[in-house]
Write a protein that holds these residues in place. Structure first.
Motif, short mmCIF file in Angstrom:
data_model
loop_
_atom_site.label_atom_id
_atom_site.label_comp_id
_atom_site.label_asym_id
_atom_site.label_seq_id
_atom_site.Cartn_x
_atom_site.Cartn_y
_atom_site.Cartn_z
N PRO A 10 -97.96 -26.34 -32.34
CA PRO A 10 -97.46 -26.22 -33.71
C PRO A 10 -96.17 -27.04 -33.90
CG PRO A 10 -98.04 -24.07 -32.82
CD PRO A 10 -98.12 -25.05 -31.69
N ASP A 11 -96.00 -27.62 -35.05
CA ASP A 11 -94.85 -28.49 -35.32
C ASP A 11 -93.52 -27.78 -35.13
OD1 ASP A 11 -96.51 -30.62 -35.93
OD2 ASP A 11 -96.54 -30.16 -38.07
N ASP A 12 -93.46 -26.48 -35.40
CA ASP A 12 -92.19 -25.76 -35.32
C ASP A 12 -91.93 -25.15 -33.93
OD1 ASP A 12 -94.21 -23.90 -35.56
OD2 ASP A 12 -93.12 -22.63 -36.97
N PHE A 13 -92.74 -25.48 -32.94
CA PHE A 13 -92.55 -24.97 -31.57
C PHE A 13 -91.92 -26.08 -30.73
CE2 PHE A 13 -93.89 -24.09 -27.21
CZ PHE A 13 -93.49 -22.77 -27.10
N ASP A 14 -90.77 -25.78 -30.10
CA ASP A 14 -90.09 -26.83 -29.34
C ASP A 14 -90.16 -26.63 -27.83
OD1 ASP A 14 -88.36 -24.70 -29.08
OD2 ASP A 14 -86.58 -25.78 -29.72
#
Length: 69
Positions: A10-14
């Motif tokens: 997911p884009d918001d997982f770093d």
């Protein structure tokens, strides 16, 4: 770090992300390499998506249970 059957992080997982095969045979073939990669990520927490409870996944579930205890 995460091991999941969802291939794309997911884009918001770093954190670290490993997309595992969605089929039980492919997942089983790469399981220990994936676990080693997660271990080398030096993450504070390792999250492994639960696998299906069907007979096809029984061996994978057993390996995950042993590896996480």
């Amino acid at each position: 770090a995460v091991l999941a059957r969802l291939v794309h992080k997911p884009d918001d997982f770093d954190g670290g992300w490993i997309g595992a095969p969605a089929d039980s045979e492919g997942y089983a073939r790469g399981l220990y390499a994936s676990l080693r990669e997660l271990d080398h990520a030096h993450a504070d927490i390792l999250l492994i998506e639960d696998v299906p409870g069907t007979a096809a996944w029984q061996a994978v579930r057993d390996r995950l249970t042993r590896a996480t205890h």
